[in-house]
Design an enzyme around this catalytic site. Structure first.
Site, PDB file in Angstrom:
ATOM      1  N   ILE A 241      52.080   3.695  15.796  1.00 25.19           N
ATOM      2  CA  ILE A 241      52.936   2.845  16.631  1.00 25.19           C
ATOM      3  C   ILE A 241      53.061   1.442  16.025  1.00 25.19           C
ATOM      4  CG2 ILE A 241      53.138   1.767  18.918  1.00 25.19           C
ATOM      5  CD1 ILE A 241      51.616   4.284  20.024  1.00 25.19           C
TER       6      ILE A 241
ATOM      7  N   ASP B 231      40.153  -6.527   9.661  1.00 24.65           N
ATOM      8  CA  ASP B 231      39.362  -5.555  10.432  1.00 24.65           C
ATOM      9  C   ASP B 231      39.001  -6.257  11.730  1.00 24.65           C
ATOM     10  OD1 ASP B 231      37.347  -4.042  11.615  1.00 24.65           O
ATOM     11  OD2 ASP B 231      36.424  -3.518   9.699  1.00 24.65           O
TER      12      ASP B 231
ATOM     13  N   ASN C 182      47.381  -4.109  18.271  1.00 21.75           N
ATOM     14  CA  ASN C 182      47.727  -2.679  18.252  1.00 21.75           C
ATOM     15  C   ASN C 182      46.551  -1.815  17.796  1.00 21.75           C
ATOM     16  OD1 ASN C 182      49.664  -0.230  17.793  1.00 21.75           O
ATOM     17  ND2 ASN C 182      48.684  -0.596  15.801  1.00 21.75           N
TER      18      ASN C 182
ATOM     19  N   SER D 224      46.573   0.796  27.476  1.00 23.04           N
ATOM     20  CA  SER D 224      46.840   2.183  27.878  1.00 23.04           C
ATOM     21  C   SER D 224      46.813   2.290  29.391  1.00 23.04           C
ATOM     22  CB  SER D 224      45.777   3.106  27.280  1.00 23.04           C
ATOM     23  OG  SER D 224      45.953   4.424  27.780  1.00 23.04           O
TER      24      SER D 224
ATOM     25  N   LYS E 228      40.084   0.129  27.481  1.00 22.35           N
ATOM     26  CA  LYS E 228      41.470  -0.300  27.689  1.00 22.35           C
ATOM     27  C   LYS E 228      41.602  -1.076  29.005  1.00 22.35           C
ATOM     28  CE  LYS E 228      43.539   1.269  23.941  1.00 22.35           C
ATOM     29  NZ  LYS E 228      44.224   0.385  22.966  1.00 22.35           N
TER      30      LYS E 228
ATOM     31  N   THR F   8      50.792  10.655  17.203  1.00 21.32           N
ATOM     32  CA  THR F   8      50.246   9.858  16.093  1.00 21.32           C
ATOM     33  C   THR F   8      48.956  10.528  15.613  1.00 21.32           C
ATOM     34  OG1 THR F   8      48.892   8.499  17.571  1.00 21.32           O
ATOM     35  CG2 THR F   8      51.106   7.679  17.074  1.00 21.32           C
TER      36      THR F   8
HETATM   37  P1  NAI Z   1      46.857   5.459  14.982  1.00 29.10           P
HETATM   38  O1  NAI Z   1      45.505   6.027  14.806  1.00 29.10           O
HETATM   39  O2  NAI Z   1      47.993   5.987  14.184  1.00 29.10           O
HETATM   40  O3  NAI Z   1      46.842   3.868  14.763  1.00 29.10           O
HETATM   41  C1  NAI Z   1      45.729   3.081  15.067  1.00 29.10           C
HETATM   42  C2  NAI Z   1      45.680   1.971  14.044  1.00 29.10           C
HETATM   43  O4  NAI Z   1      44.573   1.104  14.333  1.00 29.10           O
HETATM   44  C3  NAI Z   1      45.462   2.528  12.614  1.00 29.10           C
HETATM   45  O5  NAI Z   1      46.317   1.839  11.716  1.00 29.10           O
HETATM   46  C4  NAI Z   1      44.009   2.186  12.347  1.00 29.10           C
HETATM   47  O6  NAI Z   1      43.718   2.027  10.991  1.00 29.10           O
HETATM   48  C5  NAI Z   1      43.902   0.867  13.117  1.00 29.10           C
HETATM   49  N1  NAI Z   1      42.516   0.450  13.354  1.00 29.10           N
HETATM   50  C6  NAI Z   1      41.507   1.155  13.915  1.00 29.10           C
HETATM   51  N2  NAI Z   1      40.382   0.408  13.892  1.00 29.10           N
HETATM   52  C7  NAI Z   1      40.694  -0.785  13.314  1.00 29.10           C
HETATM   53  C8  NAI Z   1      39.978  -1.949  12.990  1.00 29.10           C
HETATM   54  N3  NAI Z   1      38.647  -2.054  13.227  1.00 29.10           N
HETATM   55  N4  NAI Z   1      40.637  -2.997  12.427  1.00 29.10           N
HETATM   56  C9  NAI Z   1      41.955  -2.900  12.159  1.00 29.10           C
HETATM   57  N5  NAI Z   1      42.703  -1.809  12.403  1.00 29.10           N
HETATM   58  C10 NAI Z   1      42.056  -0.760  12.977  1.00 29.10           C
HETATM   59  O7  NAI Z   1      47.163   5.594  16.544  1.00 29.10           O
HETATM   60  P2  NAI Z   1      48.340   5.008  17.475  1.00 29.10           P
HETATM   61  O8  NAI Z   1      48.573   6.052  18.496  1.00 29.10           O
HETATM   62  O9  NAI Z   1      49.462   4.478  16.658  1.00 29.10           O
HETATM   63  O10 NAI Z   1      47.571   3.794  18.205  1.00 29.10           O
HETATM   64  C11 NAI Z   1      48.069   2.476  18.270  1.00 29.10           C
HETATM   65  C12 NAI Z   1      47.626   1.869  19.598  1.00 29.10           C
HETATM   66  O11 NAI Z   1      48.303   2.545  20.670  1.00 29.10           O
HETATM   67  C13 NAI Z   1      46.132   2.023  19.886  1.00 29.10           C
HETATM   68  O12 NAI Z   1      45.624   0.824  20.434  1.00 29.10           O
HETATM   69  C14 NAI Z   1      46.094   3.135  20.918  1.00 29.10           C
HETATM   70  O13 NAI Z   1      44.952   3.072  21.749  1.00 29.10           O
HETATM   71  C15 NAI Z   1      47.378   2.860  21.686  1.00 29.10           C
HETATM   72  N6  NAI Z   1      47.893   3.966  22.489  1.00 29.10           N
HETATM   73  C16 NAI Z   1      48.318   5.127  21.891  1.00 29.10           C
HETATM   74  C17 NAI Z   1      48.811   6.167  22.648  1.00 29.10           C
HETATM   75  C18 NAI Z   1      49.293   7.439  22.034  1.00 29.10           C
HETATM   76  O14 NAI Z   1      49.691   8.361  22.789  1.00 29.10           O
HETATM   77  N7  NAI Z   1      49.313   7.586  20.703  1.00 29.10           N
HETATM   78  C19 NAI Z   1      48.915   6.058  24.126  1.00 29.10           C
HETATM   79  C20 NAI Z   1      48.417   4.807  24.651  1.00 29.10           C
HETATM   80  C21 NAI Z   1      47.953   3.807  23.850  1.00 29.10           C
END
Ligand code: NAI
Length: 230
Positions: free
Chosen positions: A13, A53, A80, A129, A156, A185
């Site tokens: 996202i 990070d 994000n 979320s 969250k 994702t």
């Molecule tokens: P994703 O796993 O593709 O992206 C998560 C990103 O966060 C990745 O780029 C990862 O490397 C980064 N990340 C994780 N730990 C980190 C750290 N310590 N420092 C810097 N970056 C870090 O998953 P997605 O789905 O794109 O998630 C993005 C956001 O959306 C998250 O906060 C997730 O909780 C939220 N979200 C996602 C939903 C879904 O259905 N996919 C629904 C509700 C919320």
């Protein structure tokens, strides 16, 4: 030119949000832990890259110092980065999930505040979320009711509350949290939860809140339909 930082934006996202905001004319900084992946994503998008990070104070401080020295300000900050914790419930996993999803929001916000305060119209958005909404998880008619996500949901709730508290502490800055919608994702795939919608749709809600005007809301939790209950 609007200067925007998105954490964890090398994929998912965050990556799509970067693409859409660049299309709207923003100068976007992609924050990513991994230099190679972050630089590759930034090159693909026409974004800039900062190593970031959210669990590492030195990394966060250095990333904001870089943006400060190049741009002199930050207009939009998008929290994000997030992890699910993989459904495990124990102390070490709790520390990791809260460190990333909630403490990370504090670290990056605190490091960004001096730069945000120099913006004409500063905006902070947290991709939280609805799994952190007490209303949703206690409502049997909502999908969150049956979601087994103990640590993720609790972290969250904290992330959303941080936006509410920052909105009160910093009335000159807009702080909002959002539910992007169940999205296809790597995070949902790793949990075996197929069938989410494409990132293009979910990033739309992030973009909407990242581009609110001076008369826009602050201290809210929203999804694509508007305000969500707590
Ligand atoms: P994703 O796993 O593709 O992206 C998560 C990103 O966060 C990745 O780029 C990862 O490397 C980064 N990340 C994780 N730990 C980190 C750290 N310590 N420092 C810097 N970056 C870090 O998953 P997605 O789905 O794109 O998630 C993005 C956001 O959306 C998250 O906060 C997730 O909780 C939220 N979200 C996602 C939903 C879904 O259905 N996919 C629904 C509700 C919320």
């Amino acid at each position: 030119m609007t200067v925007t930082l998105i954490t964890g934006a090398n994929k998912g996202i965050g990556y799509e949000t970067a693409r859409q905001l660049i299309h709207l004319g923003h100068t976007v900084y992609i924050g990513a832990r991994d230099v190679e992946r972050g630089e590759k994503a930034a090159a693909e998008l026409g974004a800039r890259f900062v190593q970031l990070d959210v669990t590492d104070d030195a990394s966060v401080t250095a990333a904001l110092a870089t943006i400060g020295s190049v741009e002199g300000r930050l207009d939009v900050l998008i929290h994000n980065a997030g992890i699910s914790g993989g459904g495990i419930v124990d102390g070490p996993t709790a520390l990791r999930v809260f460190d990333t999803n909630a403490v990370g929001v504090v670290r990056v916000t605190e490091a960004a505040l001096p730069l945000l305060r120099t913006s004409q119209h500063p905006v902070v958005v947290t991709v939280s979320s609805s799994a952190g909404s007490f209303w949703a998880v206690t409502n049997p008619d909502r999908p969150e009711f049956g979601l087994p996500a103990t640590l993720y949901a609790a972290s969250k709730s904290a992330a959303t509350m941080l936006m509410v508290q920052y909105a009160k502490a910093e009335p000159g800055i807009k702080f909002n949290a959002l539910e992007p919608g169940f999205t296809d994702t790597d995070m949902t795939a790793a949990l075996g939860m197929g069938g989410g919608r494409p990132v293009e749709e979910s990033a739309g809600t992030v973009v909407r809140l990242a581009t609110i005007g001076a008369d826009g809301p602050t201290g809210t939790l929203q999804d694509e339909a508007g305000e969500l209950r707590w």
